[in-house]
Write a protein that holds these residues in place. Structure first.
Motif, PDB file in Angstrom:
ATOM      1  N   GLY A 111       0.986  -0.822  -0.199  1.00 35.56           N
ATOM      2  CA  GLY A 111       0.106   0.081  -0.404  1.00 35.56           C
ATOM      3  C   GLY A 111       0.922   1.015   0.035  1.00 35.56           C
ATOM      4  N   PRO A 112       0.017   1.954   0.222  1.00 35.89           N
ATOM      5  CA  PRO A 112       0.745   3.554   0.184  1.00 35.89           C
ATOM      6  C   PRO A 112       1.642   4.100   1.544  1.00 35.89           C
ATOM      7  CG  PRO A 112      -1.321   4.325   0.097  1.00 35.89           C
ATOM      8  CD  PRO A 112      -1.253   2.373   0.124  1.00 35.89           C
ATOM      9  N   VAL A 113       2.740   4.576   1.134  1.00 36.81           N
ATOM     10  CA  VAL A 113       4.081   4.991   1.960  1.00 36.81           C
ATOM     11  C   VAL A 113       3.924   6.592   2.394  1.00 36.81           C
ATOM     12  CG1 VAL A 113       5.033   2.775   1.982  1.00 36.81           C
ATOM     13  CG2 VAL A 113       5.814   5.096   0.918  1.00 36.81           C
ATOM     14  N   ALA A 114       3.619   7.107   3.127  1.00 38.81           N
ATOM     15  CA  ALA A 114       4.688   8.349   3.526  1.00 38.81           C
ATOM     16  C   ALA A 114       6.278   8.362   4.200  1.00 38.81           C
ATOM     17  CB  ALA A 114       3.748   9.002   5.087  1.00 38.81           C
ATOM     18  N   GLU A 169       5.063   3.528  -3.768  1.00 39.08           N
ATOM     19  CA  GLU A 169       3.703   4.430  -4.185  1.00 39.08           C
ATOM     20  C   GLU A 169       3.627   5.471  -2.925  1.00 39.08           C
ATOM     21  OE1 GLU A 169      -0.703   5.073  -3.855  1.00 39.08           O
ATOM     22  OE2 GLU A 169       0.067   3.147  -3.533  1.00 39.08           O
ATOM     23  N   VAL A 170       4.139   6.287  -3.096  1.00 38.96           N
ATOM     24  CA  VAL A 170       4.766   7.121  -2.029  1.00 38.96           C
ATOM     25  C   VAL A 170       3.466   8.777  -1.974  1.00 38.96           C
ATOM     26  CG1 VAL A 170       6.145   9.090  -0.953  1.00 38.96           C
ATOM     27  CG2 VAL A 170       7.218   7.073  -2.228  1.00 38.96           C
ATOM     28  N   PRO A 240      -0.314  11.449   7.315  1.00 38.57           N
ATOM     29  CA  PRO A 240      -1.667  10.901   6.958  1.00 38.57           C
ATOM     30  C   PRO A 240      -2.078   9.718   7.401  1.00 38.57           C
ATOM     31  CG  PRO A 240      -0.461  10.868   4.506  1.00 38.57           C
ATOM     32  CD  PRO A 240       0.178  11.115   5.649  1.00 38.57           C
ATOM     33  N   ARG A 241      -2.765   9.166   7.825  1.00 39.31           N
ATOM     34  CA  ARG A 241      -2.940   8.189   8.382  1.00 39.31           C
ATOM     35  C   ARG A 241      -3.781   7.024   7.462  1.00 39.31           C
ATOM     36  NH1 ARG A 241      -1.950   7.721  14.219  1.00 39.31           N
ATOM     37  NH2 ARG A 241      -2.427  10.248  15.258  1.00 39.31           N
ATOM     38  N   ASP A 242      -3.875   7.273   6.302  1.00 41.29           N
ATOM     39  CA  ASP A 242      -3.933   6.499   5.884  1.00 41.29           C
ATOM     40  C   ASP A 242      -3.034   5.600   5.203  1.00 41.29           C
ATOM     41  OD1 ASP A 242      -3.527   8.825   3.835  1.00 41.29           O
ATOM     42  OD2 ASP A 242      -5.798   7.693   3.454  1.00 41.29           O
ATOM     43  N   ALA A 243      -1.889   6.231   5.168  1.00 41.09           N
ATOM     44  CA  ALA A 243      -0.153   5.316   4.229  1.00 41.09           C
ATOM     45  C   ALA A 243       0.567   4.967   5.671  1.00 41.09           C
ATOM     46  CB  ALA A 243      -0.112   6.761   3.593  1.00 41.09           C
ATOM     47  N   HIS A 244       1.608   4.270   5.618  1.00 40.99           N
ATOM     48  CA  HIS A 244       2.349   3.336   6.408  1.00 40.99           C
ATOM     49  C   HIS A 244       3.434   4.593   6.607  1.00 40.99           C
ATOM     50  CE1 HIS A 244       4.003  -0.243   8.153  1.00 40.99           C
ATOM     51  NE2 HIS A 244       5.008   0.768   8.256  1.00 40.99           N
ATOM     52  N   LEU A 245       3.742   4.448   7.313  1.00 39.18           N
ATOM     53  CA  LEU A 245       4.670   5.735   7.811  1.00 39.18           C
ATOM     54  C   LEU A 245       6.558   5.287   7.927  1.00 39.18           C
ATOM     55  CD1 LEU A 245       6.208   8.998   8.277  1.00 39.18           C
ATOM     56  CD2 LEU A 245       4.920   8.166   9.995  1.00 39.18           C
ATOM     57  N   ILE A 279       4.289   1.992  12.958  1.00 37.76           N
ATOM     58  CA  ILE A 279       5.411   3.114  12.206  1.00 37.76           C
ATOM     59  C   ILE A 279       6.927   1.903  11.450  1.00 37.76           C
ATOM     60  CG2 ILE A 279       6.764   4.668  12.382  1.00 37.76           C
ATOM     61  CD1 ILE A 279       4.800   6.118  14.429  1.00 37.76           C
ATOM     62  N   THR A 280       7.249   1.940  10.471  1.00 37.55           N
ATOM     63  CA  THR A 280       8.708   1.212  10.477  1.00 37.55           C
ATOM     64  C   THR A 280       9.306   2.063  10.436  1.00 37.55           C
ATOM     65  OG1 THR A 280       7.522  -0.481   9.043  1.00 37.55           O
ATOM     66  CG2 THR A 280       9.427   0.208   8.454  1.00 37.55           C
ATOM     67  N   TRP A 281      10.412   1.968  11.312  1.00 34.67           N
ATOM     68  CA  TRP A 281      12.184   2.816  11.124  1.00 34.67           C
ATOM     69  C   TRP A 281      12.928   1.804  10.859  1.00 34.67           C
ATOM     70  CZ3 TRP A 281      15.641   1.985  16.194  1.00 34.67           C
ATOM     71  CH2 TRP A 281      16.840   2.676  15.710  1.00 34.67           C
ATOM     72  N   LEU A 282      13.606   2.644   9.712  1.00 28.06           N
ATOM     73  CA  LEU A 282      14.503   2.277   8.864  1.00 28.06           C
ATOM     74  C   LEU A 282      16.389   2.784   8.633  1.00 28.06           C
ATOM     75  CD1 LEU A 282      15.435   0.462   6.765  1.00 28.06           C
ATOM     76  CD2 LEU A 282      14.139   1.817   5.090  1.00 28.06           C
ATOM     77  N   SER A 283      16.323   2.280   9.164  1.00 28.91           N
ATOM     78  CA  SER A 283      17.700   2.952   9.315  1.00 28.91           C
ATOM     79  C   SER A 283      19.278   2.431   9.123  1.00 28.91           C
ATOM     80  CB  SER A 283      18.610   2.838  10.979  1.00 28.91           C
ATOM     81  OG  SER A 283      19.547   3.118  11.660  1.00 28.91           O
TER      82      SER A 283
END
Length: 332
Positions: A111-114, A169-170, A240-245, A279-283
């Motif tokens: 799905g869409p991501v932020a 999909e950003v 936005p709440r409808d996107a995976h941050l 939320i996903t944390w990518l480092s």
């Protein structure tokens, strides 16, 4: 080597510049053994002692691209100019090719991501959906482009797992930086280009940076000015709440001290619960940044010239510092 500043320069030359920038390797190792230059550096604020900032400031002011004795003589004569430039500017390596090592993880999210990048500079890594990717994978070469067609920006990466099959999909992109850069500012982009190390391995990076800056200039992202410890939570809350941050960063935490790194890691680890969302944390950070990450590395592994990539605190890959390689085998 007992002198921490000398060790910093020796380490920069032998671990990071070695094999990719012979000039910076020679300058760094030269400074590590030069008490006169080290004393001048010690008189500067810690922020201004960074090898890449000092070297970029010298190049900005017109230093010769020769051996260390020549550079040293010029630097002593023009030290005030180097200091003035270093005081006015900062190290903001904005390497768009790092997106080639981020997309494998971005593409795993449905799905869409932020996207929220901390330490974003001009935000060139906020456009993974606008670039094209040339992956050299286990089964040969593959090309990945945005749905709209071939991108004018091509990013190359050698990968040891099947390459991603799509770009993310950003639907929202933001950055946080102490000193945001406007991609439409030609002088600012010139400074980013000067931060790229000299050497044949890096020549292509300059052209790539300028091409990515044109993409960002056509649709400038919002880069919020501020400290990542103070602004991450409120900027994340505006997504936005409808996107995976996805909160992500590359080579940012090394500019913080140990206590600040701990605070940031605790902040982002608890951010999903605090905001009531996933939320996903990518480092992408160097070994030695956080002890709990170092503990996950195989004993004796040399991560020089590479980032340890983690997802929500779990090590998943070694990523080339400029995005040229992506290695997951040790973590599968």
């Amino acid at each position: 080597m007992d002198d921490p500043l000398a060790q910093t320069y020796d380490d920069f030359g032998r671990r990071w510049a070695r094999g990719t920038s012979p000039l910076y390797q020679e300058w760094s190792i030269g400074i590590a053994g030069d008490h006169g230059i080290l004393d001048l550096l010690r008189a500067l604020p810690r922020r201004m002692q960074q090898p890449n900032l000092v070297f970029a400031a010298a190049r900005w002011e017109g230093c010769p691209l020769g051996g260390y004795p020549e550079w040293r003589a010029w630097a002593l004569e023009h030290w005030d100019r180097i200091v003035e430039t270093a005081a006015a500017r900062s190290t903001q390596t904005n390497e768009p090719n790092r997106c080639a090592t981020l997309v494998p993880q971005f593409a795993r999210i449905d799905g869409p991501v932020a996207l929220l990048e901390v330490g974003a500079a001009a935000g060139l890594c906020l456009f993974p959906d606008r670039y094209g990717y040339d992956y050299a994978g286990p089964d040969g070469a593959s090309r990945l482009d945005p749905p709209g067609g071939r991108s004018a920006v091509s990013l190359a990466c050698r990968i040891d797992e099947p390459p991603p099959g799509r770009v993310p999909e950003v639907v929202w992109r933001r950055g946080i930086d102490l000193d945001p850069i406007d991609a439409r500012d030609e002088a600012a982009i010139d400074w980013l280009a000067t931060l790229i190390w000299p050497g044949p391995d890096h020549d292509a990076r300059v052209a790539r940076l300028r091409a990515a800056a044109r993409v960002a200039a056509d649709d400038p992202p919002e880069i919020v000015r501020g400290d990542l410890l103070e602004r991450t939570a409120d900027v994340a809350d505006s997504a936005p709440r409808d996107a995976h941050l996805i909160v992500f960063h590359s080579a940012v935490l090394l500019y913080l001290d140990a206590e600040q790194r701990r605070r940031f890691a605790d902040l982002v680890t608890g951010l999903g619960d605090a905001l009531g969302r996933t939320i996903t944390w990518l480092s992408n950070e160097t070994a030695g940044t956080l002890p709990e990450i170092d503990a996950q590395l195989p004993e004796g592994m040399d991560a020089s010239g590479r980032f340890v990539q983690t997802v929500d605190g779990a090590a998943v890959a070694l990523a080339g510092q400029h995005g040229a390689t992506y290695e997951t085998a040790l973590f599968r």
